[in-house]
Motif scaffolding. Structure first.
Motif, PDB file in Angstrom:
ATOM      1  N   LEU A  64      -6.831  -2.279  -3.138  1.00 29.25           N
ATOM      2  CA  LEU A  64      -6.076  -3.306  -2.866  1.00 29.25           C
ATOM      3  C   LEU A  64      -4.424  -2.926  -2.526  1.00 29.25           C
ATOM      4  N   ALA A  65      -4.139  -1.661  -3.335  1.00 31.16           N
ATOM      5  CA  ALA A  65      -2.937  -0.910  -2.973  1.00 31.16           C
ATOM      6  C   ALA A  65      -2.834  -0.469  -1.687  1.00 31.16           C
ATOM      7  N   ARG A  66      -3.727   0.125  -1.476  1.00 36.12           N
ATOM      8  CA  ARG A  66      -3.771   0.575  -0.006  1.00 36.12           C
ATOM      9  C   ARG A  66      -3.586  -0.494   1.143  1.00 36.12           C
ATOM     10  N   ALA A  67      -4.464  -1.690   0.764  1.00 33.78           N
ATOM     11  CA  ALA A  67      -4.231  -2.716   1.977  1.00 33.78           C
ATOM     12  C   ALA A  67      -2.858  -3.296   1.863  1.00 33.78           C
ATOM     13  N   ILE A  68      -2.112  -3.342   0.754  1.00 39.21           N
ATOM     14  CA  ILE A  68      -0.739  -3.830   0.694  1.00 39.21           C
ATOM     15  C   ILE A  68       0.099  -2.641   1.682  1.00 39.21           C
ATOM     16  N   TYR A  69       0.067  -1.424   1.550  1.00 36.90           N
ATOM     17  CA  TYR A  69       0.738  -0.596   1.956  1.00 36.90           C
ATOM     18  C   TYR A  69       0.564  -0.858   3.572  1.00 36.90           C
ATOM     19  N   ARG A  70      -0.799  -1.069   4.083  1.00 37.66           N
ATOM     20  CA  ARG A  70      -0.960  -1.025   5.354  1.00 37.66           C
ATOM     21  C   ARG A  70      -0.496  -2.328   6.203  1.00 37.66           C
ATOM     22  N   ASP A  71      -0.422  -3.488   5.359  1.00 36.04           N
ATOM     23  CA  ASP A  71      -0.104  -4.582   6.123  1.00 36.04           C
ATOM     24  C   ASP A  71       1.203  -5.039   5.900  1.00 36.04           C
ATOM     25  N   ALA A  72       2.037  -4.919   7.056  1.00 32.98           N
ATOM     26  CA  ALA A  72       3.354  -5.234   6.950  1.00 32.98           C
ATOM     27  C   ALA A  72       3.794  -6.645   7.075  1.00 32.98           C
ATOM     28  N   ASN A  73       2.470  -7.480   7.442  1.00 33.26           N
ATOM     29  CA  ASN A  73       2.737  -8.829   7.727  1.00 33.26           C
ATOM     30  C   ASN A  73       2.987  -9.607   6.097  1.00 33.26           C
ATOM     31  N   LEU A  74       2.419  -8.874   5.160  1.00 32.26           N
ATOM     32  CA  LEU A  74       2.781  -9.662   3.930  1.00 32.26           C
ATOM     33  C   LEU A  74       4.275  -9.904   3.447  1.00 32.26           C
ATOM     34  N   GLY A  75       5.229  -9.005   3.823  1.00 27.02           N
ATOM     35  CA  GLY A  75       6.552  -8.887   3.334  1.00 27.02           C
ATOM     36  C   GLY A  75       6.676  -8.257   2.046  1.00 27.02           C
ATOM     37  N   LEU A 107     -17.898  -6.266   8.639  1.00 30.02           N
ATOM     38  CA  LEU A 107     -17.028  -5.254   8.422  1.00 30.02           C
ATOM     39  C   LEU A 107     -17.296  -3.935   9.237  1.00 30.02           C
ATOM     40  N   ASP A 108     -18.185  -4.197  10.351  1.00 29.55           N
ATOM     41  CA  ASP A 108     -18.195  -3.146  10.988  1.00 29.55           C
ATOM     42  C   ASP A 108     -16.881  -2.458  11.462  1.00 29.55           C
ATOM     43  N   GLY A 109     -16.793  -1.161  11.266  1.00 27.36           N
ATOM     44  CA  GLY A 109     -15.812  -0.319  11.753  1.00 27.36           C
ATOM     45  C   GLY A 109     -14.495  -0.255  10.756  1.00 27.36           C
ATOM     46  N   TYR A 110     -14.590  -1.089   9.724  1.00 28.65           N
ATOM     47  CA  TYR A 110     -13.470  -1.329   8.809  1.00 28.65           C
ATOM     48  C   TYR A 110     -13.613   0.147   7.593  1.00 28.65           C
ATOM     49  N   GLN A 111     -12.349   0.537   7.245  1.00 27.18           N
ATOM     50  CA  GLN A 111     -12.617   1.567   6.404  1.00 27.18           C
ATOM     51  C   GLN A 111     -11.992   1.013   4.963  1.00 27.18           C
ATOM     52  N   PRO A 112     -12.125   1.509   3.858  1.00 28.75           N
ATOM     53  CA  PRO A 112     -11.748   1.112   2.644  1.00 28.75           C
ATOM     54  C   PRO A 112     -10.442   1.106   2.790  1.00 28.75           C
ATOM     55  N   GLY A 113      -9.916  -0.190   2.031  1.00 29.43           N
ATOM     56  CA  GLY A 113      -8.445  -0.464   1.823  1.00 29.43           C
ATOM     57  C   GLY A 113      -7.807  -0.928   2.867  1.00 29.43           C
TER      58      GLY A 113
END
Length: 378
Positions: free
Chosen positions: A144-155, A12-18
């Motif tokens: 988890l909500a943050r990650a969904i907003y940021r990942d357009a690949n989920l559709g 997780l080096d360099g990863y921010q929360p969400g």
């Protein structure tokens, strides 16, 4: 699922929360209203602000509701266990998820449903789960909500975010509402529904110390000690108790209740293990309503609940009202399990109303620290 390398902890080096770390599509045989499903690994932070890998599942509806009526729902079911095969993202994939009524109802409304496994579940080697550590659970919800907003690949459709949880899951979403203004203020959060919620954990001591829920008392000691490194289990448990705690770390909730029916005092050095300086301090830190959520909060409870007493839920209602929270209450003439199903229609209706409202704005600076939080944040 134990040999599934998807759930191996990533670097997780360099990863921010969400942040979404990895995803994969998965079939969910129990859900007829899901057009697609993704198991996900994303980043969150512990109650000590340490970054870790969390897992969950994101479910897409067959037909997305119209703008202004659709939402991203983060749903947190009740306590599943400290370990073992009880992560929702895995149970849905193999068709053994016991709690699908609420999930199907939300999908039928055209909402995206995201279910976090919770810290310590799903990802290999992260256990045990920090049972009752609401603030840790709240971060997992928001990230988890943050990650969904940021990942357009989920559709997933761009939509407001609402949260719903029951029992320990209810504590997690309520805490998410309190943390939201400073931890994830960029999220368009609109409402929270939380059932069978207790603000003061001391109210659970009678049920967790004896009777049908005695095994949950041991789980509470193990879970809180996982979240707070200052807590020593050896300080309150006997040698037999330490062995029981070690075994409990790998069990589901059903296995805990079956294997440890003894009163909690049976495993402890004193009759009341909660009446200890360090444990009392943590119980105080884990009390809800430290601050008010800036979105509507819908609390509900079963009047015949013997696991989480309804009076304890009413005290949580009063505590939030004293903070100036926009909060309402509904009581059902059911026990703990039945109330979870009885409230589904009402909860979705209330959250649906919240979705149509304009998002609220924090009334205090977003860099103001939550009580008990460290000065530095990720």
């Amino acid at each position: 699922m134990n040999n599934d390398d998807f759930y191996d902890p990533p670097e997780l080096d360099g990863y921010q929360p969400g942040t979404m770390v990895r995803t994969r599509p998965v079939f969910v045989p129990q859900l007829t209203d899901a057009a697609g499903a993704w198991q996900v690994i994303y980043t969150s932070t512990t109650s000590r602000s340490e970054t870790f890998a969390a897992s969950g599942i994101v479910l897409l509806p067959e037909a997305v509701a119209d703008p202004g009526r659709t939402a991203i729902l983060v749903y947190c079911p009740g306590f599943r266990g400290l370990g073992g095969v009880c992560a929702p993202s895995q149970m849905l994939a193999v068709g053994t998820e016991p709690d699908i009524t609420a999930i199907e109802a939300a999908l039928a409304r055209g909402w995206v449903v995201a279910i976090p496994d919770g810290e310590g579940l799903g990802v290999t080697g992260r256990g045990p789960h920090p049972f009752l550590a609401a603030r840790a659970g709240g971060r997992v919800v928001l990230d988890l909500a943050r990650a969904i907003y940021r990942d357009a690949n989920l559709g997933a459709a761009v939509a407001p975010f609402v949260a719903w949880g029951y029992a320990d899951g209810g504590r997690a979403v309520a805490a998410a509402g309190e943390l939201h203004p400073w931890y994830a203020p960029e999220l368009d959060m609109r409402g929270i529904a939380a059932g069978a919620v207790v603000s003061d954990l001391a109210a659970l001591a009678p049920a967790f110390s004896r009777g049908v829920s005695a095994g949950l008392g041991l789980a509470a000691l193990v879970g809180l000690s996982r979240a707070y490194s200052t807590l020593s289990l050896r300080h309150v448990l006997t040698e037999d108790g330490m062995a029981a705690a070690e075994a409990a770390q790998h069990l589901t909730a059903a296995e805990l209740l079956a294997r440890f029916p003894q009163p909690l005092a049976y495993w402890c050095r004193r009759p009341d293990p909660w009446n200890d300086h360090w444990w009392r301090r943590v119980l105080a830190l884990e009390t809800l309503a430290h601050t008010k959520p800036h979105v509507p909060l819908h609390l509900y409870h079963g009047s015949d609940d013997v696991i989480v007493p309804a009076q304890a839920g009413r005290r949580a209602l009063i505590a939030y009202r004293q903070r100036g929270t926009q909060v309402d209450w509904r009581e059902y003439h059911d026990d703990h399990r039945a109330t979870a199903a009885s409230a589904t229609r009402d909860v979705l209706a209330r959250l649906g109303e919240d979705i149509g409202d304009r998002p609220s704005r924090p009334s205090r600076p977003i860099d103001e620290r939550e009580p008990g939080e460290p000065a530095s944040r990720l």
